[in-house]
Design a protein around this motif. Structure first.
Motif, PDB file in Angstrom:
ATOM      1  N   ARG A 190      55.375  93.379  22.973  1.00 26.21           N
ATOM      2  CA  ARG A 190      54.900  92.023  23.207  1.00 26.21           C
ATOM      3  C   ARG A 190      53.937  91.963  24.396  1.00 26.21           C
ATOM      4  O   ARG A 190      53.071  91.092  24.453  1.00 26.21           O
ATOM      5  CB  ARG A 190      56.089  91.087  23.452  1.00 26.21           C
ATOM      6  CG  ARG A 190      56.991  90.936  22.236  1.00 26.21           C
ATOM      7  CD  ARG A 190      58.307  90.264  22.593  1.00 26.21           C
ATOM      8  NE  ARG A 190      59.249  90.297  21.492  1.00 26.21           N
ATOM      9  CZ  ARG A 190      59.612  89.226  20.777  1.00 26.21           C
ATOM     10  NH1 ARG A 190      59.108  88.048  21.048  1.00 26.21           N
ATOM     11  NH2 ARG A 190      60.480  89.350  19.797  1.00 26.21           N
ATOM     12  N   ARG A 205      59.144  84.254  17.289  1.00 25.68           N
ATOM     13  CA  ARG A 205      58.583  85.082  18.352  1.00 25.68           C
ATOM     14  C   ARG A 205      59.155  84.738  19.722  1.00 25.68           C
ATOM     15  O   ARG A 205      58.716  85.294  20.734  1.00 25.68           O
ATOM     16  CB  ARG A 205      57.055  84.940  18.385  1.00 25.68           C
ATOM     17  CG  ARG A 205      56.355  85.532  17.177  1.00 25.68           C
ATOM     18  CD  ARG A 205      56.541  87.031  17.096  1.00 25.68           C
ATOM     19  NE  ARG A 205      55.883  87.729  18.199  1.00 25.68           N
ATOM     20  CZ  ARG A 205      56.066  89.026  18.477  1.00 25.68           C
ATOM     21  NH1 ARG A 205      56.907  89.745  17.754  1.00 25.68           N
ATOM     22  NH2 ARG A 205      55.421  89.587  19.474  1.00 25.68           N
ATOM     23  N   ASN A 206      60.117  83.855  19.775  1.00 31.92           N
ATOM     24  CA  ASN A 206      60.752  83.498  21.040  1.00 31.92           C
ATOM     25  C   ASN A 206      61.299  84.760  21.700  1.00 31.92           C
ATOM     26  O   ASN A 206      62.149  85.445  21.135  1.00 31.92           O
ATOM     27  CB  ASN A 206      61.886  82.501  20.761  1.00 31.92           C
ATOM     28  CG  ASN A 206      62.833  82.350  21.934  1.00 31.92           C
ATOM     29  OD1 ASN A 206      62.435  82.481  23.088  1.00 31.92           O
ATOM     30  ND2 ASN A 206      64.087  82.071  21.622  1.00 31.92           N
ATOM     31  N   PRO A 207      60.847  85.077  22.911  1.00 32.18           N
ATOM     32  CA  PRO A 207      61.299  86.320  23.545  1.00 32.18           C
ATOM     33  C   PRO A 207      62.605  86.186  24.323  1.00 32.18           C
ATOM     34  O   PRO A 207      63.165  87.195  24.744  1.00 32.18           O
ATOM     35  CB  PRO A 207      60.147  86.652  24.504  1.00 32.18           C
ATOM     36  CG  PRO A 207      59.644  85.305  24.920  1.00 32.18           C
ATOM     37  CD  PRO A 207      59.811  84.405  23.712  1.00 32.18           C
ATOM     38  N   CYS A 265      66.454  79.367  19.749  1.00 31.59           N
ATOM     39  CA  CYS A 265      65.846  79.408  18.421  1.00 31.59           C
ATOM     40  C   CYS A 265      66.900  79.478  17.320  1.00 31.59           C
ATOM     41  O   CYS A 265      66.620  79.152  16.164  1.00 31.59           O
ATOM     42  CB  CYS A 265      64.872  80.569  18.315  1.00 31.59           C
ATOM     43  SG  CYS A 265      65.534  82.165  18.819  1.00 31.59           S
ATOM     44  N   HIS A 309      65.301  86.753  14.325  1.00 29.91           N
ATOM     45  CA  HIS A 309      64.643  88.008  14.682  1.00 29.91           C
ATOM     46  C   HIS A 309      65.630  89.131  14.948  1.00 29.91           C
ATOM     47  O   HIS A 309      65.351  90.297  14.645  1.00 29.91           O
ATOM     48  CB  HIS A 309      63.761  87.785  15.909  1.00 29.91           C
ATOM     49  CG  HIS A 309      62.777  88.873  16.158  1.00 29.91           C
ATOM     50  ND1 HIS A 309      61.611  89.005  15.427  1.00 29.91           N
ATOM     51  CD2 HIS A 309      62.782  89.907  17.038  1.00 29.91           C
ATOM     52  CE1 HIS A 309      60.931  90.053  15.855  1.00 29.91           C
ATOM     53  NE2 HIS A 309      61.616  90.622  16.826  1.00 29.91           N
ATOM     54  N   TRP A 313      58.762  76.462  22.160  1.00 33.28           N
ATOM     55  CA  TRP A 313      59.925  76.895  22.939  1.00 33.28           C
ATOM     56  C   TRP A 313      60.419  75.759  23.841  1.00 33.28           C
ATOM     57  O   TRP A 313      61.616  75.606  24.046  1.00 33.28           O
ATOM     58  CB  TRP A 313      59.564  78.121  23.764  1.00 33.28           C
ATOM     59  CG  TRP A 313      59.095  79.279  22.916  1.00 33.28           C
ATOM     60  CD1 TRP A 313      59.323  79.458  21.561  1.00 33.28           C
ATOM     61  CD2 TRP A 313      58.314  80.394  23.328  1.00 33.28           C
ATOM     62  NE1 TRP A 313      58.728  80.615  21.124  1.00 33.28           N
ATOM     63  CE2 TRP A 313      58.101  81.217  22.188  1.00 33.28           C
ATOM     64  CE3 TRP A 313      57.776  80.787  24.550  1.00 33.28           C
ATOM     65  CZ2 TRP A 313      57.370  82.395  22.244  1.00 33.28           C
ATOM     66  CZ3 TRP A 313      57.035  81.967  24.619  1.00 33.28           C
ATOM     67  CH2 TRP A 313      56.848  82.761  23.469  1.00 33.28           C
ATOM     68  N   ASP A 359      60.396  96.638  20.307  1.00 34.70           N
ATOM     69  CA  ASP A 359      59.950  95.280  19.971  1.00 34.70           C
ATOM     70  C   ASP A 359      59.519  94.525  21.221  1.00 34.70           C
ATOM     71  O   ASP A 359      58.439  93.916  21.267  1.00 34.70           O
ATOM     72  CB  ASP A 359      61.091  94.543  19.261  1.00 34.70           C
ATOM     73  CG  ASP A 359      60.711  93.146  18.800  1.00 34.70           C
ATOM     74  OD1 ASP A 359      60.401  92.300  19.665  1.00 34.70           O
ATOM     75  OD2 ASP A 359      60.742  92.880  17.586  1.00 34.70           O
ATOM     76  N   GLN A 394      53.118  78.532  21.040  1.00 38.95           N
ATOM     77  CA  GLN A 394      54.453  79.102  21.152  1.00 38.95           C
ATOM     78  C   GLN A 394      55.240  78.431  22.277  1.00 38.95           C
ATOM     79  O   GLN A 394      56.405  78.062  22.107  1.00 38.95           O
ATOM     80  CB  GLN A 394      54.353  80.611  21.404  1.00 38.95           C
ATOM     81  CG  GLN A 394      53.819  81.402  20.232  1.00 38.95           C
ATOM     82  CD  GLN A 394      53.614  82.870  20.565  1.00 38.95           C
ATOM     83  OE1 GLN A 394      53.316  83.225  21.712  1.00 38.95           O
ATOM     84  NE2 GLN A 394      53.758  83.728  19.573  1.00 38.95           N
ATOM     85  N   GLY A 441      53.726  83.542  26.527  1.00 36.16           N
ATOM     86  CA  GLY A 441      53.392  83.286  25.136  1.00 36.16           C
ATOM     87  C   GLY A 441      52.101  82.505  25.016  1.00 36.16           C
ATOM     88  O   GLY A 441      51.530  82.045  26.013  1.00 36.16           O
ATOM     89  N   THR A 469      56.920  80.636  12.789  1.00 36.87           N
ATOM     90  CA  THR A 469      56.535  81.929  13.373  1.00 36.87           C
ATOM     91  C   THR A 469      56.738  81.916  14.887  1.00 36.87           C
ATOM     92  O   THR A 469      57.230  82.895  15.462  1.00 36.87           O
ATOM     93  CB  THR A 469      55.065  82.242  13.046  1.00 36.87           C
ATOM     94  OG1 THR A 469      54.916  82.316  11.618  1.00 36.87           O
ATOM     95  CG2 THR A 469      54.636  83.555  13.657  1.00 36.87           C
ATOM     96  N   ALA A 470      56.389  80.802  15.528  1.00 38.34           N
ATOM     97  CA  ALA A 470      56.577  80.693  16.972  1.00 38.34           C
ATOM     98  C   ALA A 470      58.053  80.742  17.336  1.00 38.34           C
ATOM     99  O   ALA A 470      58.438  81.357  18.332  1.00 38.34           O
ATOM    100  CB  ALA A 470      55.949  79.398  17.481  1.00 38.34           C
TER     101      ALA A 470
END
Length: 282
Positions: free
Chosen positions: A160, A237-239, A246, A260, A201, A156, A197, A193, A233-234
């Protein structure tokens, strides 16, 4: 494989099983009952609880029940300022941890990590096995593998930034990771990002520990009140989970929404923070 306290993954596993038992119970369980169902002595179970969050199992049960998210919305809801600045530099606090962060430019982001070296390593954390990734500028990824599995978490995160060069180098990241989970010291973040995004964040960084907000509030905060789905969605997608919180975003109904890395991890994070906030007082 891991570079921090090896007991932490074990402690998360105990919490994970305890959550299932508590949720299935019709009433609060005694220390003896919980310990017995977990196959542990009461003294050992008490020690594990105290090591994980610092409160007794009896006190902690209220933070693990499924209804806790709704009580957080009632009692610790944060309305984010709709005039939130959306610049690409800033800072935030997590207890005694100071975060310094900067963001990759949109042009660099569009190149999918080409020319970027990303270091990675596995660590134990209060929420199970954790994959950390970072560049020379700071952490760019934290993934929790307790629910998804290590291979899935790695795939995953690598997907990215598919054109980046990945190098196993846990010692390059160890100081930042230890500060992140000890909640003391300083951790640098490097946000990779798209512009929306990164705005989302940044808004997440404004939510105090032990508090929550809603996806619609986040949409207002970034100036996109009608884009709740895109904002959600953003969030997903927080890494850099945990540090960019999040897990503090809920649905208006009080439902947890998605997470996630698995809803049990989100619940554990919310409970962990709420318990610490409750013990520390207002």
């Amino acid at each position: 494989m891991s570079e921090t306290d090896p007991e932490r993954a074990y402690h998360y596993g105990v919490m994970r099983r305890a959550m299932e038992i508590i949720d299935a119970a019709d009433a609060s369980l005694s220390l003896e009952d919980l310990a017995s169902q977990l196959g542990m002595s009461p003294a050992h179970f008490q020690r594990v609880f105290s090591a994980w969050v610092g409160v007794s199992p009896k006190r902690y049960q209220q933070y693990l029940r499924l209804g806790h998210a709704k009580s957080l919305l009632r009692e610790r809801f944060t309305t984010l300022d709709t005039a939130l600045a959306v610049g690409l530099t800033g800072s935030g606090r997590l207890h005694d941890l100071f975060l310094r962060w900067e963001a990759m430019s949109p042009g660099d982001y569009a190149r999918h990590g080409a020319g970027l070296e990303i270091f990675w390593g596995w660590f134990d954390s209060p929420f199970g096995l954790t994959l950390a990734m970072g560049t020379e500028r700071g952490l760019c990824g934290l993934a929790f593998a307790a629910e998804t599995g290590a291979e899935t978490a790695m795939a995953d995160m690598r997907a990215r930034w598919p054109k980046a060069q990945f190098t196993e180098a846990p010692m390059r990241l160890r100081g930042w990771v230890e500060a992140a989970f000890a909640q003391k010291g300083e951790t640098q973040l490097y946000l990779i990002g798209a512009p929306l995004q990164i705005k989302v964040w940044e808004a997440l960084l404004r939510i105090p520990s032990g508090h929550v907000t809603t996806y619609s509030e986040l949409a207002l905060a970034v100036g996109a009140p009608k884009a709740v789905r895109a904002v959600g969605t953003a969030v997903g997608r927080n890494p850099i989970s945990w540090l960019i919180p999040c897990h503090r975003a809920l649905r208006k109904s009080g439902a947890l929404g998605g997470y996630h890395w698995g809803l049990p991890v989100k619940r554990a994070m919310l409970a962990y923070e709420a318990a610490q906030c409750g013990e520390a007082g207002p």
